[in-house]
Design a protein around this motif. Structure first.
Motif, PDB file in Angstrom:
ATOM      1  N   MET A   1       4.301  -6.799 -11.988  1.00  0.00           N
ATOM      2  CA  MET A   1       5.454  -6.921 -11.121  1.00  0.00           C
ATOM      3  C   MET A   1       6.491  -7.739 -11.853  1.00  0.00           C
ATOM      4  O   MET A   1       6.222  -8.864 -12.237  1.00  0.00           O
ATOM      5  CB  MET A   1       5.032  -7.622  -9.833  1.00  0.00           C
ATOM      6  CG  MET A   1       6.106  -7.745  -8.822  1.00  0.00           C
ATOM      7  SD  MET A   1       6.682  -6.211  -8.100  1.00  0.00           S
ATOM      8  CE  MET A   1       5.170  -5.356  -7.793  1.00  0.00           C
ATOM      9  N   CYS A  26       1.140 -11.048  -2.779  1.00  0.00           N
ATOM     10  CA  CYS A  26       0.882  -9.621  -2.965  1.00  0.00           C
ATOM     11  C   CYS A  26      -0.040  -9.394  -4.151  1.00  0.00           C
ATOM     12  O   CYS A  26      -0.591 -10.333  -4.700  1.00  0.00           O
ATOM     13  CB  CYS A  26       2.197  -8.878  -3.180  1.00  0.00           C
ATOM     14  SG  CYS A  26       3.105  -8.572  -1.660  1.00  0.00           S
ATOM     15  N   ASP A  28      -0.179  -6.733  -7.765  1.00  0.00           N
ATOM     16  CA  ASP A  28       0.550  -5.769  -8.573  1.00  0.00           C
ATOM     17  C   ASP A  28       0.013  -4.348  -8.412  1.00  0.00           C
ATOM     18  O   ASP A  28       0.762  -3.389  -8.496  1.00  0.00           O
ATOM     19  CB  ASP A  28       0.517  -6.191 -10.047  1.00  0.00           C
ATOM     20  CG  ASP A  28       1.457  -5.352 -10.884  1.00  0.00           C
ATOM     21  OD1 ASP A  28       2.607  -5.135 -10.457  1.00  0.00           O
ATOM     22  OD2 ASP A  28       1.033  -4.894 -11.965  1.00  0.00           O
ATOM     23  N   TRP A  29      -1.271  -4.208  -8.144  1.00  0.00           N
ATOM     24  CA  TRP A  29      -1.858  -2.874  -8.001  1.00  0.00           C
ATOM     25  C   TRP A  29      -1.471  -2.205  -6.689  1.00  0.00           C
ATOM     26  O   TRP A  29      -1.636  -1.005  -6.520  1.00  0.00           O
ATOM     27  CB  TRP A  29      -3.386  -2.932  -8.119  1.00  0.00           C
ATOM     28  CG  TRP A  29      -4.040  -3.877  -7.148  1.00  0.00           C
ATOM     29  CD1 TRP A  29      -4.480  -5.134  -7.401  1.00  0.00           C
ATOM     30  CD2 TRP A  29      -4.340  -3.632  -5.761  1.00  0.00           C
ATOM     31  NE1 TRP A  29      -5.013  -5.705  -6.266  1.00  0.00           N
ATOM     32  CE2 TRP A  29      -4.943  -4.794  -5.247  1.00  0.00           C
ATOM     33  CE3 TRP A  29      -4.137  -2.550  -4.906  1.00  0.00           C
ATOM     34  CZ2 TRP A  29      -5.355  -4.903  -3.925  1.00  0.00           C
ATOM     35  CZ3 TRP A  29      -4.555  -2.665  -3.576  1.00  0.00           C
ATOM     36  CH2 TRP A  29      -5.160  -3.829  -3.113  1.00  0.00           C
ATOM     37  N   GLY A  31       0.849  -0.497  -4.242  1.00  0.00           N
ATOM     38  CA  GLY A  31       2.110   0.228  -4.236  1.00  0.00           C
ATOM     39  C   GLY A  31       3.073  -0.281  -3.185  1.00  0.00           C
ATOM     40  O   GLY A  31       4.286  -0.352  -3.411  1.00  0.00           O
ATOM     41  N   CYS A  33       3.334  -3.315  -2.112  1.00  0.00           N
ATOM     42  CA  CYS A  33       3.900  -4.562  -2.632  1.00  0.00           C
ATOM     43  C   CYS A  33       4.966  -4.279  -3.687  1.00  0.00           C
ATOM     44  O   CYS A  33       6.031  -4.898  -3.680  1.00  0.00           O
ATOM     45  CB  CYS A  33       2.808  -5.441  -3.242  1.00  0.00           C
ATOM     46  SG  CYS A  33       1.629  -6.079  -2.036  1.00  0.00           S
ATOM     47  N   ARG A  34       4.687  -3.353  -4.582  1.00  0.00           N
ATOM     48  CA  ARG A  34       5.671  -3.019  -5.623  1.00  0.00           C
ATOM     49  C   ARG A  34       6.965  -2.525  -4.994  1.00  0.00           C
ATOM     50  O   ARG A  34       8.052  -2.899  -5.425  1.00  0.00           O
ATOM     51  CB  ARG A  34       5.102  -1.984  -6.584  1.00  0.00           C
ATOM     52  CG  ARG A  34       4.064  -2.554  -7.529  1.00  0.00           C
ATOM     53  CD  ARG A  34       3.731  -1.595  -8.658  1.00  0.00           C
ATOM     54  NE  ARG A  34       3.377  -0.249  -8.210  1.00  0.00           N
ATOM     55  CZ  ARG A  34       2.145   0.155  -7.932  1.00  0.00           C
ATOM     56  NH1 ARG A  34       1.137  -0.683  -8.057  1.00  0.00           N
ATOM     57  NH2 ARG A  34       1.918   1.389  -7.551  1.00  0.00           N
ATOM     58  N   ASP A  35       6.863  -1.710  -3.949  1.00  0.00           N
ATOM     59  CA  ASP A  35       8.050  -1.213  -3.258  1.00  0.00           C
ATOM     60  C   ASP A  35       8.783  -2.347  -2.527  1.00  0.00           C
ATOM     61  O   ASP A  35      10.010  -2.322  -2.412  1.00  0.00           O
ATOM     62  CB  ASP A  35       7.683  -0.129  -2.247  1.00  0.00           C
ATOM     63  CG  ASP A  35       7.183   1.145  -2.905  1.00  0.00           C
ATOM     64  OD1 ASP A  35       7.402   1.320  -4.125  1.00  0.00           O
ATOM     65  OD2 ASP A  35       6.557   1.960  -2.189  1.00  0.00           O
ATOM     66  N   ALA A  37       8.991  -5.506  -3.411  1.00  0.00           N
ATOM     67  CA  ALA A  37       9.533  -6.534  -4.296  1.00  0.00           C
ATOM     68  C   ALA A  37      11.053  -6.551  -4.306  1.00  0.00           C
ATOM     69  O   ALA A  37      11.679  -7.614  -4.204  1.00  0.00           O
ATOM     70  CB  ALA A  37       8.990  -6.354  -5.717  1.00  0.00           C
ATOM     71  N   TRP A  54       7.450 -15.120  -5.401  1.00  0.00           N
ATOM     72  CA  TRP A  54       6.588 -13.939  -5.391  1.00  0.00           C
ATOM     73  C   TRP A  54       5.339 -14.273  -6.180  1.00  0.00           C
ATOM     74  O   TRP A  54       5.428 -14.696  -7.325  1.00  0.00           O
ATOM     75  CB  TRP A  54       7.325 -12.777  -6.044  1.00  0.00           C
ATOM     76  CG  TRP A  54       6.602 -11.487  -5.964  1.00  0.00           C
ATOM     77  CD1 TRP A  54       5.653 -11.024  -6.847  1.00  0.00           C
ATOM     78  CD2 TRP A  54       6.744 -10.485  -4.968  1.00  0.00           C
ATOM     79  NE1 TRP A  54       5.215  -9.791  -6.442  1.00  0.00           N
ATOM     80  CE2 TRP A  54       5.867  -9.435  -5.292  1.00  0.00           C
ATOM     81  CE3 TRP A  54       7.539 -10.375  -3.836  1.00  0.00           C
ATOM     82  CZ2 TRP A  54       5.766  -8.289  -4.519  1.00  0.00           C
ATOM     83  CZ3 TRP A  54       7.426  -9.240  -3.076  1.00  0.00           C
ATOM     84  CH2 TRP A  54       6.553  -8.213  -3.417  1.00  0.00           C
ATOM     85  N   ASP A  56       1.462 -12.845  -7.310  1.00  0.00           N
ATOM     86  CA  ASP A  56       0.365 -11.889  -7.372  1.00  0.00           C
ATOM     87  C   ASP A  56      -0.907 -12.712  -7.165  1.00  0.00           C
ATOM     88  O   ASP A  56      -1.213 -13.597  -7.962  1.00  0.00           O
ATOM     89  CB  ASP A  56       0.347 -11.193  -8.736  1.00  0.00           C
ATOM     90  CG  ASP A  56      -0.732 -10.144  -8.828  1.00  0.00           C
ATOM     91  OD1 ASP A  56      -1.919 -10.490  -8.587  1.00  0.00           O
ATOM     92  OD2 ASP A  56      -0.412  -9.004  -9.159  1.00  0.00           O
TER      93      ASP A  56
END
Length: 135
Positions: A1, A26, A28-29, A31, A33-35, A37, A54, A56
């Motif tokens: 991330m 969150c 990193d794996w 999805g 959470c990635r959205d 960010a 933020w 991980d």
């Protein structure tokens, strides 16, 4: 991330807890959470009175410590006076903004920090690489 971060500054004294922290916990794996960010960073820019971070939970397990995260994203809103919110939150800008606005109202309950929450906040105060740059 990869989020925009505040460059580390030389500490002049031991870190103190700021008035307001908004911390997204969150992975990193994940999805979702990635959205989230980018949304989280956008909301951070609209709330300059708070320090957003933020984390991980796997990469920063030592910093997260004993805080249990069962659902992503999990949000911690806290400050020097205690914890205002710790739990899962729908990953939407309006939901986060509405929560922050409601917690800013006078008379909102504050729970004393658990030792794990206080340790996390003190660790974050000394780790600006996790802060979201808002300016």
């Amino acid at each position: 991330m990869h989020l925009p971060i505040t460059p580390p500054a030389a500490p002049s004294s031991p870190p103190e807890l700021p008035v307001n922290w908004v911390v997204c916990l969150c992975a990193d794996w994940c999805g979702l959470c990635r959205d989230y960010a980018e949304v989280f960073a956008q909301v951070a820019a609209r709330h300059p009175d708070s320090r957003f971070a933020w984390l991980d939970i796997e990469d920063e397990a030592e910093l997260v410590g004993d805080i249990e995260v069962e659902t992503f994203p999990t949000l911690l809103v806290a400050g020097a006076g205690g914890t205002r919110f710790l739990g899962p939150l729908m990953p939407q800008a309006h939901t986060l903004s509405r929560l922050l606005d409601s917690l800013a109202q006078p008379g909102q309950p504050v729970t004393p920090h658990l030792p794990s929450t206080q340790a996390l906040l003190r660790g974050l105060a000394a780790a600006p690489q996790h802060w979201i740059k808002t300016a």
